[in-house]
Design an enzyme around this catalytic site. Structure first.
Site, short mmCIF file in Angstrom:
data_model
loop_
_atom_site.label_atom_id
_atom_site.label_comp_id
_atom_site.label_asym_id
_atom_site.label_seq_id
_atom_site.Cartn_x
_atom_site.Cartn_y
_atom_site.Cartn_z
CD GLU A 121 -2.45 1.81 0.44
OE1 GLU A 121 -3.29 1.08 -0.10
OE2 GLU A 121 -2.25 3.00 0.07
CB SER B 99 -8.46 7.73 -0.18
OG SER B 99 -8.10 7.77 1.18
CG MET C 42 -11.47 6.15 -2.10
SD MET C 42 -12.61 6.55 -3.46
CE MET C 42 -11.67 7.73 -4.38
CG HIS D 236 -18.87 5.88 -7.78
ND1 HIS D 236 -20.23 6.14 -7.69
CD2 HIS D 236 -18.43 5.73 -6.52
CE1 HIS D 236 -20.59 6.14 -6.42
NE2 HIS D 236 -19.52 5.91 -5.68
CB THR E 230 -18.08 -0.48 -3.50
OG1 THR E 230 -17.64 0.86 -3.73
CG2 THR E 230 -17.04 -1.21 -2.69
C1 LIG Z 1 -16.47 9.62 0.80
C2 LIG Z 1 -16.69 8.43 -0.08
C3 LIG Z 1 -17.96 7.86 -0.18
C4 LIG Z 1 -18.15 6.75 -0.98
N1 LIG Z 1 -19.37 6.15 -0.97
C5 LIG Z 1 -19.56 5.01 -1.66
C6 LIG Z 1 -20.79 4.32 -1.55
O1 LIG Z 1 -21.66 4.68 -0.77
N2 LIG Z 1 -20.95 3.20 -2.29
C7 LIG Z 1 -19.99 2.75 -3.14
O2 LIG Z 1 -20.23 1.75 -3.81
N3 LIG Z 1 -18.80 3.37 -3.24
C8 LIG Z 1 -18.56 4.49 -2.51
N4 LIG Z 1 -17.35 5.10 -2.56
C9 LIG Z 1 -16.32 4.54 -3.45
C10 LIG Z 1 -15.62 3.34 -2.79
O3 LIG Z 1 -14.95 3.74 -1.64
C11 LIG Z 1 -14.68 2.74 -3.83
O4 LIG Z 1 -15.49 2.17 -4.85
C12 LIG Z 1 -13.77 1.65 -3.29
O5 LIG Z 1 -13.03 2.06 -2.18
C13 LIG Z 1 -12.80 1.21 -4.39
O6 LIG Z 1 -11.97 0.21 -3.88
P1 LIG Z 1 -10.54 -0.10 -4.52
O7 LIG Z 1 -9.91 -1.10 -3.66
O8 LIG Z 1 -10.71 -0.42 -5.95
O9 LIG Z 1 -9.77 1.30 -4.49
P2 LIG Z 1 -9.34 2.20 -3.25
O10 LIG Z 1 -10.28 2.02 -2.13
O11 LIG Z 1 -9.15 3.56 -3.79
O12 LIG Z 1 -7.92 1.58 -2.82
C14 LIG Z 1 -6.83 1.59 -3.70
C15 LIG Z 1 -5.55 1.68 -2.88
O13 LIG Z 1 -4.44 1.46 -3.75
C16 LIG Z 1 -3.36 2.27 -3.31
N5 LIG Z 1 -2.42 2.47 -4.42
C17 LIG Z 1 -2.60 3.21 -5.54
N6 LIG Z 1 -1.52 3.13 -6.34
C18 LIG Z 1 -0.63 2.32 -5.71
C19 LIG Z 1 0.67 1.85 -6.05
N7 LIG Z 1 1.27 2.18 -7.21
N8 LIG Z 1 1.32 1.06 -5.15
C20 LIG Z 1 0.73 0.72 -3.97
N9 LIG Z 1 -0.51 1.14 -3.62
C21 LIG Z 1 -1.18 1.92 -4.49
C22 LIG Z 1 -4.05 3.55 -2.88
O14 LIG Z 1 -3.23 4.28 -1.99
C23 LIG Z 1 -5.33 3.04 -2.24
O15 LIG Z 1 -5.17 2.90 -0.85
C24 LIG Z 1 -17.09 6.21 -1.76
C25 LIG Z 1 -15.81 6.78 -1.65
C26 LIG Z 1 -15.61 7.86 -0.81
C27 LIG Z 1 -14.23 8.43 -0.68
#
Ligand SMILES: Cc1cc2nc3c(=O)[nH]c(=O)nc-3n(C[C@H](O)[C@H](O)[C@H](O)COP(=O)(O)OP(=O)(O)OC[C@H]3O[C@@H](n4cnc5c(N)ncnc54)[C@H](O)[C@@H]3O)c2cc1C
Length: 509
Positions: A32, A116, A122, A433, A479
């Site tokens: 991460e 984030s 996120m 999104h 999500t």
């Molecule tokens: C305030 C808020 C409200 C939301 N509400 C909703 C909701 O109600 N319903 C819904 O469906 N979705 C919602 N979302 C969106 C939801 O949070 C995301 O869809 C979900 O977190 C995506 O998951 P992910 O694991 O793909 O990405 P993320 O949660 O963004 O995680 C990706 C991680 O990868 C890390 N990363 C990036 N590049 C690298 C790299 N090169 N090397 C190492 N690490 C890296 C980042 O630091 C991050 O921590 C909301 C988001 C926020 C911020």
């Protein structure tokens, strides 16, 4: 290493959990880029005290770490240009892709696009709304029963609470009003928004990324989560097999290599294609077909009929009425009284008890190749990764959809009260999104980046996760869907690993 997972958000966590459950002896390294945060690993910030939440939010703001913007909806942090129209839209805990983006002529861009960077991604800040996809939001090449089973599994993992219509009290009254107006032939019926929130120990508890990871540290001895570790690129050998990654320890600056039998990139909808680009994996569709939800949210002064004071409040019911996506109405509406909101909103202490309601609509984008996140070969971002630029514009169909969304905002608001302000389109990127950038496809025809099991076309042992894989035009919060897809893919990864482990054990005998 058996498995390297890039990104500790919900997608990476679903992979880790699933692979760990099916192959508990696997050695799984999750890296991460962001820091660990105080408190229980992966806990949702809404479960914290105000002070704890604020401390965590400050840590996950990437290059803006430490910049106070708790009152983001009201004020702007020092250091950010106050003239920018999207200033209201940066949320605590996030950082902009580009706080002063340059737009091409005719483009609208996604000026509020944000991310984030911290353990849990996120998923420690999210709103926890977990609607299922409907009609053409569903992925046409995944059999319905198979996808339904995956969605059900994702709901179980997240601990989703569902409320069935007609409901009671004020939410029931709002439901009845919306159903009378918005139900119709061919339309997905109005209901309540499912949420990954449950009533626990006398209070509402939000499922964060930690809920997905569960107690993996105990059950999978070979699991390690390594924060402040950036994946600079995935390593692919001459035979087109992913064999590991080059990592950078962001606290010491040390660059080193890990080898892994499977590499899984879950670095969010914008940074997953960035990692692939940096790795020299650049299929035609990479970064293209970018889409996010058009968004319109307006506050409503509730009429006497919907005055919360007239109803008994059941705090165990969240009561966000959901007007789901339908092909004939490519948008999703949410209507609720703030008195029923479980969120700690920075709107002043009295808001939750007042007569305020909110109508919030998301609409689907007209998906096109031309909408893209593109990466530079020469310029870099704060982390030294290829700089991103977003190319994004609206089509005639988008303009019609936005007009229909405005009309539906007015219709839904008029049913429960009087609008405090006219519905306005949120700055592009506000939905958070970001979809389509590493989209899945049924065939390797150049229009997709990975297959239906999220394996990158043409590269062995390299898998993806996150909203970027979703190929359809949707309005549903993504999500739940992407977690269902990650679970399917992780099951395949774990099955193939288990086969390799047993062949190796057999050979050793
Ligand atoms: C305030 C808020 C409200 C939301 N509400 C909703 C909701 O109600 N319903 C819904 O469906 N979705 C919602 N979302 C969106 C939801 O949070 C995301 O869809 C979900 O977190 C995506 O998951 P992910 O694991 O793909 O990405 P993320 O949660 O963004 O995680 C990706 C991680 O990868 C890390 N990363 C990036 N590049 C690298 C790299 N090169 N090397 C190492 N690490 C890296 C980042 O630091 C991050 O921590 C909301 C988001 C926020 C911020």
């Amino acid at each position: 290493m058996d498995v390297l997972i890039v990104g500790s958000g919900p997608a990476g966590s679903m992979y880790a959990r699933t692979i760990g459950e099916l192959t508990p002896h696997a050695r799984i390294l999750m890296v991460e880029a962001g820091p660990s945060v105080p408190g229980i690993r992966g806990d949702h910030t809404q479960n914290m005290t105000d002070d704890e939440r604020s401390a965590v939010q400050l840590l996950t703001q990437g290059p803006d770490a430490g910049l106070q913007r708790d009152a983001a909806l009201i004020d702007i942090a020092e250091g950010l240009d106050p003239s920018l129209e999207f200033r209201q839209t940066i949320l605590p805990g996030l950082h902009f892709v580009d706080s002063q983006p340059a737009l091409r002529p005719g483009d609208v861009g996604l000026p509020a696009a944000s991310m984030s960077t911290g353990v849990g991604g996120m998923g420690i800040h999210w709103g926890a709304s977990t609607p299922r996809p409907h009609q053409s939001e569903r992925i046409p090449f995944i059999p319905r029963a198979e996808m339904d089973a995956a969605l059900l599994h994702a709901e179980d993992v997240l601990g989703v609470t569902k409320q069935t219509p007609p409901g009671r009290g004020l939410p029931g009254r709002i439901y009845a009003a919306m159903a009378a107006e918005f139900d119709g032939p061919g339309l997905t019926p109005v209901g309540f928004m499912p949420n990954a929130i449950r009533w626990e120990g006398g209070r509402l508890t939000f499922s964060g990324t930690g809920t997905i990871l569960g107690d993996i540290e105990k059950t999978v001895p070979g699991f390690e989560l390594r924060p402040e570790t950036l994946c600079r690129r995935v390593l692919v050998d001459d035979d087109g097999v992913a064999v590991g990654a080059q990592l950078r320890d962001l606290s010491s600056g040390e660059v080193y290599t890990v080898r892994a039998a499977r590499v899984i990139v879950c670095a969010d909808g914008l940074r997953t294609p960035q990692v692939l680009f940096a790795s020299g994996i650049r299929p035609d569709a990479l970064g293209h077909y970018l889409n996010e939800h058009y968004q319109m949210a307006s506050f409503v002064q509730l009429s006497d009929e919907f005055d919360p004071a007239r109803f008994d409040r059941d705090p165990t019911r969240l009561g966000n009425v959901l007007i789901p996506f339908s092909d004939a109405r490519p948008m999703q509406g949410g209507v609720m009284a703030l008195a029923g909101s479980p969120y700690a909103l920075p709107l002043g202490a009295d808001a939750a008890a007042s007569r305020l309601g909110i109508v919030a609509w998301y609409a689907a984008k007209d998906i096109r190749f031309e909408d893209a996140v593109v990466f530079s070969d020469t310029e870099t971002d704060h982390y030294g990764m290829p700089k991103m630029t977003i190319q994004y514009s609206r089509t005639e169909r988008d303009l019609m959809t936005i007009a229909q969304m405005r009309e539906n905002s007015l219709r839904s608001a008029a049913l429960i009260g009087t609008l405090n302000e006219q519905p306005t389109l949120a700055a592009g990127g506000s939905s958070l999104h970001y979809q389509g950038t590493v989209r899945m496809g049924a065939f390797d025809d150049g229009n997709s980046v990975c297959d239906a099991q999220l394996k990158v076309w043409g590269i062995e042992n390299l898998y993806l996760g996150g909203n970027g894989v979703i190929p359809t035009a949707t309005a549903a919060n993504p999500t739940l869907t992407m977690l269902a897809l990650a679970w399917r893919a992780a099951t395949e990864v774990a099955t193939s690993l288990a086969d390799e482990f047993s062949s190796a054990a057999h050979a050793a005998r």
